[in-house]
Design a protein around this motif. Sequence first.
Motif, PDB file in Angstrom:
ATOM      1  N   SER A  58       8.184 -45.701 -38.384  1.00 34.04           N
ATOM      2  CA  SER A  58       6.802 -45.658 -37.913  1.00 34.04           C
ATOM      3  C   SER A  58       6.695 -46.146 -36.468  1.00 34.04           C
ATOM      4  N   THR A  59       5.727 -45.600 -35.785  1.00 26.05           N
ATOM      5  CA  THR A  59       5.448 -45.937 -34.391  1.00 26.05           C
ATOM      6  C   THR A  59       4.282 -46.916 -34.358  1.00 26.05           C
ATOM      7  N   THR A  60       4.467 -48.053 -33.689  1.00 27.11           N
ATOM      8  CA  THR A  60       3.394 -49.033 -33.529  1.00 27.11           C
ATOM      9  C   THR A  60       2.790 -48.880 -32.141  1.00 27.11           C
ATOM     10  N   ARG A  64       9.012 -48.508 -31.299  1.00 25.67           N
ATOM     11  CA  ARG A  64       9.536 -47.485 -32.219  1.00 25.67           C
ATOM     12  C   ARG A  64      11.043 -47.665 -32.314  1.00 25.67           C
ATOM     13  N   ARG A  84      15.728 -49.927 -30.388  1.00 24.62           N
ATOM     14  CA  ARG A  84      14.290 -50.149 -30.353  1.00 24.62           C
ATOM     15  C   ARG A  84      13.773 -49.748 -28.978  1.00 24.62           C
ATOM     16  N   THR A 142       3.043 -40.275 -31.613  1.00 27.07           N
ATOM     17  CA  THR A 142       3.648 -40.356 -32.950  1.00 27.07           C
ATOM     18  C   THR A 142       4.422 -39.084 -33.275  1.00 27.07           C
ATOM     19  N   TYR A 174       7.703 -38.666 -31.220  1.00 24.13           N
ATOM     20  CA  TYR A 174       8.836 -39.464 -31.699  1.00 24.13           C
ATOM     21  C   TYR A 174       9.389 -38.923 -33.024  1.00 24.13           C
TER      22      TYR A 174
END
Lengths: 153, 153
Positions: free
Chosen positions: B2-4, B18, B114, B140, B143
Amino acid sequence: MSTTITAQPGTPFIEISREFAAPPSAVLRAHTDPDLIVRWLGPHGMEMELIEFDARSGGAYHYIHRDSRGEHGFRGVYHTVEADRIIQTFEYLGAPGEVSLESMTFTDLGGRTRLSSRSVFPSVEARDTAVESGMNTGITQSYERLDTVLEEN
Amino acid sequence: MSTTITAQPGTPFIEISREFAAPPSAVLRAHTDPDLIVRWLGPHGMEMELIEFDARSGGAYHYIHRDSRGEHGFRGVYHTVEADRIIQTFEYLGAPGEVSLESMTFTDLGGRTRLSSRSVFPSVEARDTAVESGMNTGITQSYERLDTVLEEN
């Protein structure tokens, strides 16, 4: 003429406003002509050596400031160089990785120019460090020297 | 994975985190190789045309994203391209003059990476406009596509 420098607490911005007794084309040229910029950028008594200087959109710069106390390197890239605007990155090589972005606009006041600059830093802390480095003196004195260059060209 | 994406209210920053199942060298290459970047940058179904792409310190880029609804241009300059870091300007040509500065770092997690990104905009308003443009979906989905490119290379 006086230089207004605003660094609102808790923000990563520095805003500068300064008027010059010359048209925008002359103020732009003083920022983009290598023979002129070395005569004014930096505080009084500072010598400036250009390692790289290509002041156009997509170009880059790298220079060294020297005085009796030592030397400091700076580098950046030009995102935009236009008649009324320069947008460039700025990195002090003594604090590598802390890159800021500066947008300058040149507003025609009828033969005079208002230079408005806005810098954004990657954090409030990086902005505060820049302010505490004595940056204000450097900017104020640079613009005093620029007044002289504009009178002579 | 998941992408924050974090956009703290009242600040001009966007932070992204990510992880990728590939080493930093592969993630860097996906950002700097023109044949790879066109395969993942942009939401699903977006076609990417490179007008200019020179991903090294002092280089520049200009690309167009196209889908059935229209096209959007973007350009910027690379301040830094190193093994663990890219610092670049970013301008959406639909909102010219609103230039942001993005710093990406690639941290080695032992074969995984990361990616941490921090963008700073010239104002809180410009940042808010970018967020409201649906940027989060674009990041999102980009990626997700990058995961696939990294699997295949």
